[in-house]
Scaffold this motif. Structure first.
Motif, PDB file in Angstrom:
ATOM      1  N   LEU A   1       0.780  -1.289  -0.043  1.00 24.45           N
ATOM      2  CA  LEU A   1       0.177   0.063  -0.168  1.00 24.45           C
ATOM      3  C   LEU A   1       0.751   1.374   0.071  1.00 24.45           C
ATOM      4  N   PRO A   2       0.383   2.251  -0.570  1.00 26.21           N
ATOM      5  CA  PRO A   2       0.999   3.381  -0.706  1.00 26.21           C
ATOM      6  C   PRO A   2       1.416   4.340   0.599  1.00 26.21           C
ATOM      7  N   SER A   3       2.284   5.022   0.804  1.00 28.42           N
ATOM      8  CA  SER A   3       2.635   5.848   1.994  1.00 28.42           C
ATOM      9  C   SER A   3       3.129   7.230   1.394  1.00 28.42           C
ATOM     10  N   PRO A   4       2.291   7.919   0.961  1.00 31.65           N
ATOM     11  CA  PRO A   4       2.928   9.483   0.213  1.00 31.65           C
ATOM     12  C   PRO A   4       3.441  10.223   1.444  1.00 31.65           C
ATOM     13  N   ALA A   5       3.046  10.049   2.491  1.00 28.63           N
ATOM     14  CA  ALA A   5       3.452  11.125   3.579  1.00 28.63           C
ATOM     15  C   ALA A   5       4.550  10.596   4.465  1.00 28.63           C
ATOM     16  N   GLY A   6       4.826   9.412   3.808  1.00 30.93           N
ATOM     17  CA  GLY A   6       6.135   8.692   4.576  1.00 30.93           C
ATOM     18  C   GLY A   6       5.836   7.946   5.885  1.00 30.93           C
ATOM     19  N   GLY A   7       6.420   7.588   6.808  1.00 33.44           N
ATOM     20  CA  GLY A   7       6.065   6.504   7.751  1.00 33.44           C
ATOM     21  C   GLY A   7       6.322   5.147   7.402  1.00 33.44           C
ATOM     22  N   GLU A   8       5.562   4.225   8.363  1.00 34.27           N
ATOM     23  CA  GLU A   8       5.831   2.861   8.304  1.00 34.27           C
ATOM     24  C   GLU A   8       5.199   2.372   6.964  1.00 34.27           C
ATOM     25  N   VAL A   9       5.774   1.396   6.555  1.00 30.56           N
ATOM     26  CA  VAL A   9       5.205   0.572   5.041  1.00 30.56           C
ATOM     27  C   VAL A   9       3.994   0.034   5.536  1.00 30.56           C
ATOM     28  N   ARG A  10       3.012  -0.281   4.704  1.00 30.49           N
ATOM     29  CA  ARG A  10       1.873  -1.006   4.997  1.00 30.49           C
ATOM     30  C   ARG A  10       1.322  -1.740   4.040  1.00 30.49           C
ATOM     31  N   GLY A  11       0.431  -2.775   4.089  1.00 33.17           N
ATOM     32  CA  GLY A  11      -0.001  -3.655   3.101  1.00 33.17           C
ATOM     33  C   GLY A  11      -1.155  -4.498   3.561  1.00 33.17           C
ATOM     34  N   ILE A  12      -1.731  -5.412   2.602  1.00 27.63           N
ATOM     35  CA  ILE A  12      -2.938  -5.999   2.901  1.00 27.63           C
ATOM     36  C   ILE A  12      -2.575  -7.507   2.354  1.00 27.63           C
ATOM     37  N   ALA A  13      -3.107  -8.253   3.174  1.00 27.46           N
ATOM     38  CA  ALA A  13      -2.724  -9.842   3.032  1.00 27.46           C
ATOM     39  C   ALA A  13      -4.140 -10.332   2.414  1.00 27.46           C
ATOM     40  N   TRP A  14      -4.155 -11.177   1.140  1.00 21.89           N
ATOM     41  CA  TRP A  14      -5.323 -11.422   0.554  1.00 21.89           C
ATOM     42  C   TRP A  14      -5.293 -13.063   0.548  1.00 21.89           C
ATOM     43  N   VAL A  15      -6.601 -13.736   0.540  1.00 24.65           N
ATOM     44  CA  VAL A  15      -6.618 -15.166   0.168  1.00 24.65           C
ATOM     45  C   VAL A  15      -7.719 -15.458  -0.720  1.00 24.65           C
ATOM     46  N   LYS A  16      -7.943 -16.151  -1.583  1.00 27.99           N
ATOM     47  CA  LYS A  16      -9.123 -16.509  -2.246  1.00 27.99           C
ATOM     48  C   LYS A  16      -9.890 -17.893  -1.539  1.00 27.99           C
ATOM     49  N   ALA A  17     -10.867 -17.270  -0.464  1.00 30.29           N
ATOM     50  CA  ALA A  17     -11.253 -18.538   0.263  1.00 30.29           C
ATOM     51  C   ALA A  17     -12.394 -19.524  -0.356  1.00 30.29           C
TER      52      ALA A  17
END
Length: 265
Positions: free
Chosen positions: A123-139
């Motif tokens: 996920l983007p962090s245009p203002a800086g700070g910690e890197v973020r993400g989203i974990a996905w699965v096809k259930a």
């Protein structure tokens, strides 16, 4: 006493059998596997016990450590929390790395009874700070119906980051070829600008149920920042709860049951 407590939790979830199209969902910020009320004390065994007792189809976890020195300080050796939970519960697990942390990694996790296409969207962090993400699965359900399930933890510092991260998640979710549910600690409240930007076909289970309990901090002095979002064109809400009796994290687990709508041919 502990066995009695979890037996009581299990009784709270006893109901008539769900139809195969109803999906039990849990999201929980687990404070990197450390008890909030007893610092440096592991919480993984209690978390595993909870999951075994209430048996969600899909589980989204946030603040998940993998092989960090922090986990070594808590557990005596570096551990992969998702791998350990998978072993203890029988769920299939996936760790979605968001960033390097403390000689290991930190991010989100998903646990499912049956799934495929596990992956992480950065996920983007245009203002800086910690890197973020989203974990996905096809259930996959017992009926062989499939849906995508995502677990995320948005920026705690900057509104600009949260808005950009939301836009990335929603754009991606709308591109998927199956129904979508996404959950997590979003670090904003329902009266925030970020919340108001989410398109109307996405429904938030707590608001739809009219249950506005805090999910972070105490039930009296905290905030509602943990959510279950679903595409209302594909799902309808059956049940929603904040499990305020579970107190080993600084967040409460959030629970919902959704029913997948029959699609017109």
């Amino acid at each position: 006493m502990k066995q009695f407590f979890f037996a009581w939790i299990a009784i709270c979830f006893i109901a008539l059998p769900l139809s195969a199209q109803e999906i039990k969902i849990l999201t929980f910020n687990i404070l990197h596997g450390e008890r909030a009320d007893k610092p440096s004390t592991p919480s993984l065994a209690e978390l595993a016990n909870l999951l075994i007792q209430i048996q969600p189809e899909v589980i989204g976890l946030q603040e998940v450590d993998s092989m960090t020195l922090r986990s070594k300080a808590i557990y005596g050796e570096p551990i992969d929390l998702i791998r350990n939970l998978s072993r203890e519960t029988g769920y299939k697990g996936y760790f979605g790395r968001a960033m390097e942390y403390d000689s290991g990694a930190y991010g989100n996790g998903v646990l499912v009874k049956k799934g495929s296409n596990y992956h992480t969207l950065n996920l983007p962090s245009p203002a800086g700070g910690e890197v973020r993400g989203i974990a996905w699965v096809k259930a996959e359900l017992k009926t062989l119906e499939e849906f995508y399930f995502g677990s995320t933890h948005l920026c705690h510092e900057f509104e600009a980051n949260r808005k950009a991260q939301l836009d990335s998640i929603l754009s991606y979710a709308d591109s998927l070829d199956k129904p979508v549910v996404w959950v997590g600690d979003l670090n904003f409240t329902p009266d925030s600008p970020e919340y108001s930007l989410i398109p109307s076909h996405w429904k938030e289970a707590g608001a739809e149920a009219g249950v506005l309990q805090n999910t972070y901090g105490s039930s009296e002095n905290g905030a509602r920042i943990d959510y279950i979002w679903y595409d209302s064109r594909k799902f309808e809400l059956v049940e929603y709860k904040v499990l305020t009796n579970i107190t080993f994290s600084d967040h409460y687990p959030v629970w919902a049951v959704l029913r997948m709508k029959k699609q017109e041919e």
